[in-house]
Write a protein that holds these residues in place. Structure first.
Motif, short mmCIF file in Angstrom:
data_model
loop_
_atom_site.label_atom_id
_atom_site.label_comp_id
_atom_site.label_asym_id
_atom_site.label_seq_id
_atom_site.Cartn_x
_atom_site.Cartn_y
_atom_site.Cartn_z
N ALA A 1 0.64 -1.46 -0.14
CA ALA A 1 0.08 0.08 0.35
C ALA A 1 0.73 1.41 0.41
O ALA A 1 0.67 2.30 -0.79
CB ALA A 1 -1.15 0.01 0.91
N LYS A 2 1.80 0.97 0.82
CA LYS A 2 2.96 2.44 0.63
C LYS A 2 3.40 2.88 -0.46
O LYS A 2 3.73 3.77 -0.81
CB LYS A 2 3.99 2.15 1.58
N ARG A 3 3.80 1.52 -1.61
CA ARG A 3 4.14 1.84 -2.60
C ARG A 3 2.99 2.54 -3.52
O ARG A 3 4.15 3.27 -4.31
CB ARG A 3 5.03 0.44 -3.07
N ARG A 4 1.91 1.89 -3.55
CA ARG A 4 1.56 2.53 -4.20
C ARG A 4 1.25 3.87 -4.11
O ARG A 4 0.90 4.73 -4.94
CB ARG A 4 0.23 1.65 -4.38
N ALA A 5 1.06 4.14 -2.31
CA ALA A 5 0.24 5.30 -2.53
C ALA A 5 1.39 6.21 -2.81
O ALA A 5 1.42 8.15 -3.43
CB ALA A 5 0.68 5.70 -1.00
N GLU A 6 2.75 6.47 -2.90
CA GLU A 6 4.00 6.92 -3.21
C GLU A 6 4.07 6.92 -4.69
O GLU A 6 4.48 8.31 -5.06
CB GLU A 6 5.25 6.70 -3.20
N LYS A 7 3.09 6.08 -5.43
CA LYS A 7 2.83 6.83 -7.02
C LYS A 7 1.82 7.17 -7.24
O LYS A 7 0.54 7.03 -8.52
CB LYS A 7 2.64 4.95 -7.41
N SER A 8 1.18 7.90 -6.08
CA SER A 8 -0.38 8.00 -6.42
C SER A 8 -1.68 7.34 -6.96
O SER A 8 -2.28 8.08 -7.88
CB SER A 8 -0.54 10.00 -6.94
N MET A 9 -2.12 6.32 -6.31
CA MET A 9 -3.02 5.21 -6.74
C MET A 9 -4.31 6.40 -6.35
O MET A 9 -4.62 7.00 -5.87
CB MET A 9 -2.87 4.37 -5.58
N LEU B 1 -6.50 -2.24 2.76
CA LEU B 1 -6.99 -0.86 2.06
C LEU B 1 -6.28 0.67 2.35
O LEU B 1 -6.31 0.55 3.07
CB LEU B 1 -9.24 -0.63 3.06
N LEU B 2 -6.33 0.89 0.99
CA LEU B 2 -5.49 1.64 0.88
C LEU B 2 -6.66 3.29 -0.02
O LEU B 2 -6.96 2.50 -1.01
CB LEU B 2 -4.25 2.02 -0.45
N GLU C 1 -2.13 3.53 8.61
CA GLU C 1 -0.80 4.27 8.91
C GLU C 1 -1.45 5.48 7.23
O GLU C 1 -2.13 5.01 7.07
CB GLU C 1 -0.45 3.63 7.95
N ASN C 2 -1.15 7.07 8.43
CA ASN C 2 -1.38 7.76 8.02
C ASN C 2 -0.37 7.79 6.89
O ASN C 2 1.14 7.63 6.74
CB ASN C 2 -1.26 9.05 8.46
N LEU C 3 -1.06 8.35 5.20
CA LEU C 3 0.26 8.19 4.25
C LEU C 3 -0.11 9.18 2.91
O LEU C 3 -0.50 9.96 2.57
CB LEU C 3 0.55 7.51 3.30
#
Length: 243
Positions: A23-31, A64-65, A120-122
């Motif tokens: 989920a963190k990796r996807r958040a970095e890609k602005s899913m 869940l992201l 976790e807040n991202l």
């Protein structure tokens, strides 16, 4: 791409290091859209404070992201929504009287921990990690554990469980956005264990004992003792007097 009726995307992996790390990796890609990541096996799963989360194939590990609405300071209330989401989901498979909620974010089955939650807040995103013991009840921990298969003749597969989690989460989320925290708080309190009893709360720099007087309007634990009232926003709760 698999999607649930809510429109949330769903990805199922045979193995991942961690659904939360994915989920963190996807958040970095602005899913752009809400998405579940579920792994049948994790090689580096973790829970609160970075602790290992023990999982066997057949257990549920999912994250869940999504981008939540509302003020960032209200995101902590979502842990109570997720706890209720788990309770309502488990109700579909197990007698509801066996399922209780433990502050701040554990789900008990027959008095033992069956599921845990990690928020976790991202930045703009929130990752909600959920682990559920379906086939395995890990030992060697400082608390008792339980697994679903000991309470039902038809335990769900992880993908099936995720579909029901998704349904209940978005139903409760919409309610929260429309009416606020009070109804969520009341329903969580109805299923909470330990209210009105003596508990011990372990904090980073101290350990406190007193009576658990429920939660306030922000979800913080209210502890009363001879020293007065304490409002506790994070800590580990144990039932009974100080150890």
């Amino acid at each position: 791409m698999t999607r649930f009726p809510s429109g949330t995307a769903f990805e199922l992996y045979d193995s991942l290091d961690s659904t939360s790390l994915e989920a963190k990796r996807r958040a970095e890609k602005s899913m752009a859209e809400p998405r579940w990541f579920v792994a049948l096996k994790q090689t580096a799963g973790y829970g609160r404070r970075g602790r290992d989360w023990k999982q066997r194939t057949g257990d549920f590990a999912g994250t869940l992201l999504f981008r939540p609405d509302g003020p960032v300071e209200h995101r902590g209330q979502l842990s109570f929504i997720v706890a209720l989401t788990l309770a309502f989901t488990l109700d579909e498979f197990i007698d509801a009287e066996r399922i209780q909620l433990k502050w701040p974010n554990d789900v008990l089955l027959g008095g033992a921990k069956c599921a845990g939650i990690l928020l976790e807040n991202l930045d703009d995103y929130l990752a909600i990690g959920i682990g559920v013991n379906i086939v395995n009840a890990p030992g060697g921990l400082e608390y008792k554990t339980a697994r679903m298969m000991d309470f039902t003749d038809a335990p769900p597969e992880p993908a099936q469980l995720c579909a029901r989690l998704d349904h209940h989460f978005w139903t409760l989320y919409r309610e929260w956005r429309a009416t606020g925290f009070p109804s969520i708080k009341n329903r969580w309190t109805d299923r909470a264990v330990g209210i009105g009893t003596e508990i011990t709360v372990r904090l980073p720099n101290e350990t406190l004992s007193g009576t658990f007087n429920g939660i306030d309007d922000n979800g913080a634990l209210i502890l009363r003792s001879g020293a007065g009232k304490r409002i506790i926003t994070a800590g580990e709760v144990f039932f009974g007097p100080r150890r």
